[in-house]
Design a protein around this motif. Sequence first.
Motif, short mmCIF file in Angstrom:
data_model
loop_
_atom_site.label_atom_id
_atom_site.label_comp_id
_atom_site.label_asym_id
_atom_site.label_seq_id
_atom_site.Cartn_x
_atom_site.Cartn_y
_atom_site.Cartn_z
N LYS A 55 -6.04 -37.29 24.02
CA LYS A 55 -4.60 -37.51 23.81
C LYS A 55 -4.16 -36.98 22.43
CE LYS A 55 -4.20 -41.47 26.94
NZ LYS A 55 -4.80 -40.76 27.98
N ILE A 56 -4.46 -35.70 22.22
CA ILE A 56 -4.09 -35.02 20.98
C ILE A 56 -3.47 -33.67 21.34
CG2 ILE A 56 -5.81 -36.12 19.49
CD1 ILE A 56 -7.58 -33.62 19.95
N SER A 57 -2.87 -33.04 20.35
CA SER A 57 -2.24 -31.74 20.57
C SER A 57 -3.18 -30.61 20.17
CB SER A 57 -0.94 -31.64 19.75
OG SER A 57 -1.23 -31.58 18.37
N ARG A 69 -0.11 -36.02 18.44
CA ARG A 69 0.41 -35.72 19.77
C ARG A 69 1.93 -35.69 19.72
NH1 ARG A 69 -1.98 -35.49 24.83
NH2 ARG A 69 -0.63 -35.97 26.56
N GLU A 73 4.80 -34.30 25.38
CA GLU A 73 3.71 -33.43 25.82
C GLU A 73 3.29 -33.71 27.26
OE1 GLU A 73 -0.47 -32.51 23.79
OE2 GLU A 73 1.31 -32.20 22.55
N ASP A 138 1.15 -25.76 21.26
CA ASP A 138 1.55 -26.57 22.42
C ASP A 138 2.85 -26.04 23.01
OD1 ASP A 138 -0.36 -29.13 22.37
OD2 ASP A 138 0.08 -28.50 20.32
#
Length: 160
Positions: A55-57, A69, A73, A138
């Motif tokens: 759960k990160i970018s 994050r 997203e 992203d």
Amino acid sequence: MNYGIKLKDLRDLYELTQEDVAKILNVARSTYNQYEQQYDIIPIKHLNTLVNHFKISFDYVFDFTELKRYKDEINEIDTKISGKRLKELRKEFKLTQDKLAKKLNIANTIISEYERGHYPISTATLYSLSNLFSISSDYLLGKTNKVKYLEKAKEKELIG
């Protein structure tokens, strides 16, 4: 590009072994070790699996931001959206496919294939594009719908 440290830090934070992460990616432990040590560049699909899992970018993994994050997203990479965004960005900076390809040290046919949405942008190219244009990885991948310029943008000469 130095994502290996982030991957190791995340693995340690969640008390996972390389074997555990390799299972998440459905690859051999030795393959994952190559990614983490950056002896081999992690394919974009595997990196996407990890950013979704943790759960990160992408921007966080690439150390472009400390923000882990983005609120909007999504999990999937959309090659049609990323192709469209790449083309818009290239035109915004008045670059031909050939000129951009030369800046990235790749073939212009690869730029063409990315812009048509035929392939996801490779990890190395994504990092280079984000660095060159100071834009969120992203955002380029279509994982967030808001334009996210990186803070470094104001300090860099983008086309020069």
